[in-house]
Write a protein that holds these residues in place. Structure first.
Motif, PDB file in Angstrom:
ATOM      1  N   PRO A   7      -5.382   5.965  -6.870  1.00  0.00           N
ATOM      2  CA  PRO A   7      -4.746   7.271  -6.633  1.00  0.00           C
ATOM      3  C   PRO A   7      -3.362   7.154  -6.006  1.00  0.00           C
ATOM      4  O   PRO A   7      -3.121   6.291  -5.145  1.00  0.00           O
ATOM      5  N   GLU A   8      -2.465   8.023  -6.409  1.00  0.00           N
ATOM      6  CA  GLU A   8      -1.104   8.039  -5.864  1.00  0.00           C
ATOM      7  C   GLU A   8      -1.125   8.326  -4.365  1.00  0.00           C
ATOM      8  O   GLU A   8      -0.268   7.820  -3.612  1.00  0.00           O
ATOM      9  N   ALA A   9      -2.082   9.127  -3.910  1.00  0.00           N
ATOM     10  CA  ALA A   9      -2.164   9.422  -2.473  1.00  0.00           C
ATOM     11  C   ALA A   9      -2.407   8.160  -1.661  1.00  0.00           C
ATOM     12  O   ALA A   9      -1.862   7.996  -0.561  1.00  0.00           O
ATOM     13  N   TYR A  10      -3.218   7.236  -2.191  1.00  0.00           N
ATOM     14  CA  TYR A  10      -3.415   5.946  -1.506  1.00  0.00           C
ATOM     15  C   TYR A  10      -2.119   5.143  -1.523  1.00  0.00           C
ATOM     16  O   TYR A  10      -1.732   4.539  -0.514  1.00  0.00           O
ATOM     17  N   SER A  11      -1.453   5.111  -2.669  1.00  0.00           N
ATOM     18  CA  SER A  11      -0.201   4.367  -2.798  1.00  0.00           C
ATOM     19  C   SER A  11       0.819   4.817  -1.769  1.00  0.00           C
ATOM     20  O   SER A  11       1.492   3.994  -1.128  1.00  0.00           O
ATOM     21  N   GLN A  12       0.935   6.121  -1.565  1.00  0.00           N
ATOM     22  CA  GLN A  12       1.902   6.654  -0.609  1.00  0.00           C
ATOM     23  C   GLN A  12       1.539   6.267   0.821  1.00  0.00           C
ATOM     24  O   GLN A  12       2.414   5.899   1.618  1.00  0.00           O
ATOM     25  N   GLU A  13       0.256   6.335   1.153  1.00  0.00           N
ATOM     26  CA  GLU A  13      -0.184   5.925   2.491  1.00  0.00           C
ATOM     27  C   GLU A  13       0.098   4.441   2.727  1.00  0.00           C
ATOM     28  O   GLU A  13       0.584   4.039   3.789  1.00  0.00           O
ATOM     29  N   LEU A  14      -0.203   3.630   1.715  1.00  0.00           N
ATOM     30  CA  LEU A  14      -0.020   2.184   1.846  1.00  0.00           C
ATOM     31  C   LEU A  14       1.440   1.834   2.082  1.00  0.00           C
ATOM     32  O   LEU A  14       1.775   1.058   2.992  1.00  0.00           O
ATOM     33  N   ILE A  15       2.332   2.395   1.269  1.00  0.00           N
ATOM     34  CA  ILE A  15       3.740   2.044   1.380  1.00  0.00           C
ATOM     35  C   ILE A  15       4.345   2.529   2.691  1.00  0.00           C
ATOM     36  O   ILE A  15       5.231   1.879   3.263  1.00  0.00           O
ATOM     37  N   SER A  16       3.861   3.646   3.207  1.00  0.00           N
ATOM     38  CA  SER A  16       4.378   4.141   4.484  1.00  0.00           C
ATOM     39  C   SER A  16       4.152   3.130   5.603  1.00  0.00           C
ATOM     40  O   SER A  16       4.927   3.070   6.567  1.00  0.00           O
ATOM     41  N   LEU A  17       3.101   2.321   5.470  1.00  0.00           N
ATOM     42  CA  LEU A  17       2.831   1.280   6.460  1.00  0.00           C
ATOM     43  C   LEU A  17       3.460  -0.054   6.063  1.00  0.00           C
ATOM     44  O   LEU A  17       4.046  -0.748   6.887  1.00  0.00           O
ATOM     45  N   LEU A  18       3.348  -0.416   4.779  1.00  0.00           N
ATOM     46  CA  LEU A  18       3.816  -1.728   4.341  1.00  0.00           C
ATOM     47  C   LEU A  18       5.311  -1.921   4.530  1.00  0.00           C
ATOM     48  O   LEU A  18       5.760  -3.013   4.873  1.00  0.00           O
ATOM     49  N   ASP A  19       6.077  -0.877   4.284  1.00  0.00           N
ATOM     50  CA  ASP A  19       7.533  -1.012   4.361  1.00  0.00           C
ATOM     51  C   ASP A  19       7.960  -1.551   5.732  1.00  0.00           C
ATOM     52  O   ASP A  19       8.559  -2.625   5.823  1.00  0.00           O
ATOM     53  N   PRO A  20       7.642  -0.872   6.846  1.00  0.00           N
ATOM     54  CA  PRO A  20       8.050  -1.434   8.143  1.00  0.00           C
ATOM     55  C   PRO A  20       7.279  -2.698   8.510  1.00  0.00           C
ATOM     56  O   PRO A  20       7.838  -3.614   9.127  1.00  0.00           O
ATOM     57  N   LEU A  21       6.004  -2.774   8.135  1.00  0.00           N
ATOM     58  CA  LEU A  21       5.184  -3.935   8.504  1.00  0.00           C
ATOM     59  C   LEU A  21       5.754  -5.223   7.920  1.00  0.00           C
ATOM     60  O   LEU A  21       5.890  -6.238   8.626  1.00  0.00           O
ATOM     61  N   ILE A  22       6.093  -5.208   6.633  1.00  0.00           N
ATOM     62  CA  ILE A  22       6.615  -6.409   5.979  1.00  0.00           C
ATOM     63  C   ILE A  22       8.008  -6.739   6.490  1.00  0.00           C
ATOM     64  O   ILE A  22       8.333  -7.905   6.749  1.00  0.00           O
ATOM     65  N   ARG A  23       8.846  -5.726   6.666  1.00  0.00           N
ATOM     66  CA  ARG A  23      10.206  -5.991   7.146  1.00  0.00           C
ATOM     67  C   ARG A  23      10.191  -6.665   8.515  1.00  0.00           C
ATOM     68  O   ARG A  23      10.945  -7.617   8.765  1.00  0.00           O
ATOM     69  N   ILE A  24       9.317  -6.197   9.403  1.00  0.00           N
ATOM     70  CA  ILE A  24       9.270  -6.752  10.757  1.00  0.00           C
ATOM     71  C   ILE A  24       8.676  -8.157  10.760  1.00  0.00           C
ATOM     72  O   ILE A  24       9.230  -9.086  11.366  1.00  0.00           O
ATOM     73  N   ASN A  25       7.567  -8.337  10.064  1.00  0.00           N
ATOM     74  CA  ASN A  25       6.838  -9.614  10.158  1.00  0.00           C
ATOM     75  C   ASN A  25       7.415 -10.713   9.286  1.00  0.00           C
ATOM     76  O   ASN A  25       7.197 -11.902   9.562  1.00  0.00           O
ATOM     77  N   PHE A  26       8.123 -10.344   8.230  1.00  0.00           N
ATOM     78  CA  PHE A  26       8.684 -11.351   7.331  1.00  0.00           C
ATOM     79  C   PHE A  26      10.208 -11.338   7.331  1.00  0.00           C
ATOM     80  O   PHE A  26      10.833 -11.917   6.435  1.00  0.00           O
ATOM     81  N   GLN A  27      10.817 -10.692   8.337  1.00  0.00           N
ATOM     82  CA  GLN A  27      12.262 -10.716   8.573  1.00  0.00           C
ATOM     83  C   GLN A  27      13.050 -10.346   7.312  1.00  0.00           C
ATOM     84  O   GLN A  27      13.886 -11.103   6.819  1.00  0.00           O
ATOM     85  N   ILE A  28      12.777  -9.150   6.789  1.00  0.00           N
ATOM     86  CA  ILE A  28      13.471  -8.647   5.603  1.00  0.00           C
ATOM     87  C   ILE A  28      14.465  -7.570   6.025  1.00  0.00           C
ATOM     88  O   ILE A  28      14.113  -6.644   6.763  1.00  0.00           O
ATOM     89  N   ASP A  29      15.687  -7.706   5.559  1.00  0.00           N
ATOM     90  CA  ASP A  29      16.782  -6.840   5.968  1.00  0.00           C
ATOM     91  C   ASP A  29      16.500  -5.375   5.639  1.00  0.00           C
ATOM     92  O   ASP A  29      16.015  -5.047   4.556  1.00  0.00           O
ATOM     93  N   GLU A  30      16.821  -4.507   6.587  1.00  0.00           N
ATOM     94  CA  GLU A  30      16.591  -3.071   6.422  1.00  0.00           C
ATOM     95  C   GLU A  30      17.386  -2.477   5.256  1.00  0.00           C
ATOM     96  O   GLU A  30      17.010  -1.446   4.705  1.00  0.00           O
ATOM     97  N   SER A  31      18.490  -3.124   4.892  1.00  0.00           N
ATOM     98  CA  SER A  31      19.338  -2.563   3.839  1.00  0.00           C
ATOM     99  C   SER A  31      18.779  -2.795   2.434  1.00  0.00           C
ATOM    100  O   SER A  31      19.238  -2.157   1.476  1.00  0.00           O
ATOM    101  N   LEU A  32      17.799  -3.678   2.297  1.00  0.00           N
ATOM    102  CA  LEU A  32      17.247  -3.976   0.975  1.00  0.00           C
ATOM    103  C   LEU A  32      16.222  -2.915   0.576  1.00  0.00           C
ATOM    104  O   LEU A  32      15.291  -2.640   1.337  1.00  0.00           O
ATOM    105  N   PRO A  33      16.359  -2.313  -0.600  1.00  0.00           N
ATOM    106  CA  PRO A  33      15.391  -1.288  -1.016  1.00  0.00           C
ATOM    107  C   PRO A  33      14.046  -1.902  -1.386  1.00  0.00           C
ATOM    108  O   PRO A  33      13.967  -3.059  -1.839  1.00  0.00           O
ATOM    109  N   LEU A  34      12.982  -1.146  -1.182  1.00  0.00           N
ATOM    110  CA  LEU A  34      11.639  -1.588  -1.549  1.00  0.00           C
ATOM    111  C   LEU A  34      11.300  -1.097  -2.957  1.00  0.00           C
ATOM    112  O   LEU A  34      11.515   0.065  -3.292  1.00  0.00           O
ATOM    113  N   ARG A  35      10.765  -2.001  -3.753  1.00  0.00           N
ATOM    114  CA  ARG A  35      10.239  -1.661  -5.080  1.00  0.00           C
ATOM    115  C   ARG A  35       8.779  -2.086  -5.113  1.00  0.00           C
ATOM    116  O   ARG A  35       8.418  -3.100  -4.534  1.00  0.00           O
TER     117      ARG A  35
END
Length: 233
Positions: free
Chosen positions: A63-91
């Protein structure tokens, strides 16, 4: 239907021979709602499965509703823990329900050895287990001939050539891979656990550790049900 993430998430970090893997247990507040969504979904064979390549089972769009919930967490979680620049867009790819359904006797050679998802430097996998520890887990490996544990763009041709040579010399046993062998050193396994999210680099050499006597099942309530998502930056 709600697929809310339990807050605050209990993020654990595991070191596998110098590579970081994240775990979040009790990920969703109501994981059984997602299992029900899988039961209500239409599953189709994974592309390439009939030719002995790719995921050895069937998939359906989550479901798209799950996808939206997941990405809302994954975006900051991955950037912080794997040192990914904030300026790079997520796909991201679509979130897909997956069920392992192919018996070991039908696996192609590439389905009987570990694999990697992508050599892109910031390509990440997020795997949600909707099954328990009886269904195995995710194993991680080092390729002995090349010494590689994580495949980058500069490694792809060398690694592929070495694996082709090994397969041509002798086909792997007709089974799901789990423990190490003469070509792959076992580094560790993240066990399956109901409602556990696992996040790791798509370049890591890994495989699904499968319990064939239990996991080869197309029933979402009884089989090896996962939700697979990939993101890139």
């Amino acid at each position: 239907m709600s697929f809310a993430i339990r807050m605050p998430p209990d993020v654990q970090s595991i070191d596998l021979a110098g590579q970081q893997v994240l775990l979040i247990d009790d990920f969703l507040e109501n994981p059984h709602a997602l299992v029900q969504a899988a039961c209500d979904s239409r599953f189709d064979p994974c592309p390439g499965a009939a030719e002995g390549k790719g995921y050895p089972g069937i998939r359906a769009t989550a479901p798209e509703a799950y996808s939206q919930e997941l990405i809302s967490l994954l975006d900051p979680l991955i950037r912080i823990n794997f040192q990914i620049d904030e300026s790079l867009p997520l796909r991201k790819t679509p979130c897909m329900f997956s069920l392992t359904t192919m018996p070991p006797s039908q696996l192609g050679p590439l389905q009987r050895i570990p694999h990697f998802d992508s050599s892109a430097p910031r390509y990440m996998a997020a795997l949600l287990y909707l099954c328990d520890g009886r269904h195995g887990g995710t194993g991680f490996y080092r390729h002995k001939a090349t010494g590689l544990q994580r495949i980058g763009a500069a490694d792809t041709e060398r690694y592929a050539a070495a694996v082709r040579e090994e397969l041509a010399r002798r086909a792997p046993p007709q089974r799901y891979f789990d423990a190490g062998d003469e070509h792959f050193e076992f580094l560790g396994m993240v066990p399956a656990k109901f409602n556990r999210l696992v996040v790791y680099s798509g370049g890591l050499i890994h495989t699904a550790c499968v319990n064939p006597g239990l996991s080869i099942n197309d029933d979402p309530r009884a089989g090896r049900l996962t939700v697979n998502t990939f993101v890139d930056f």
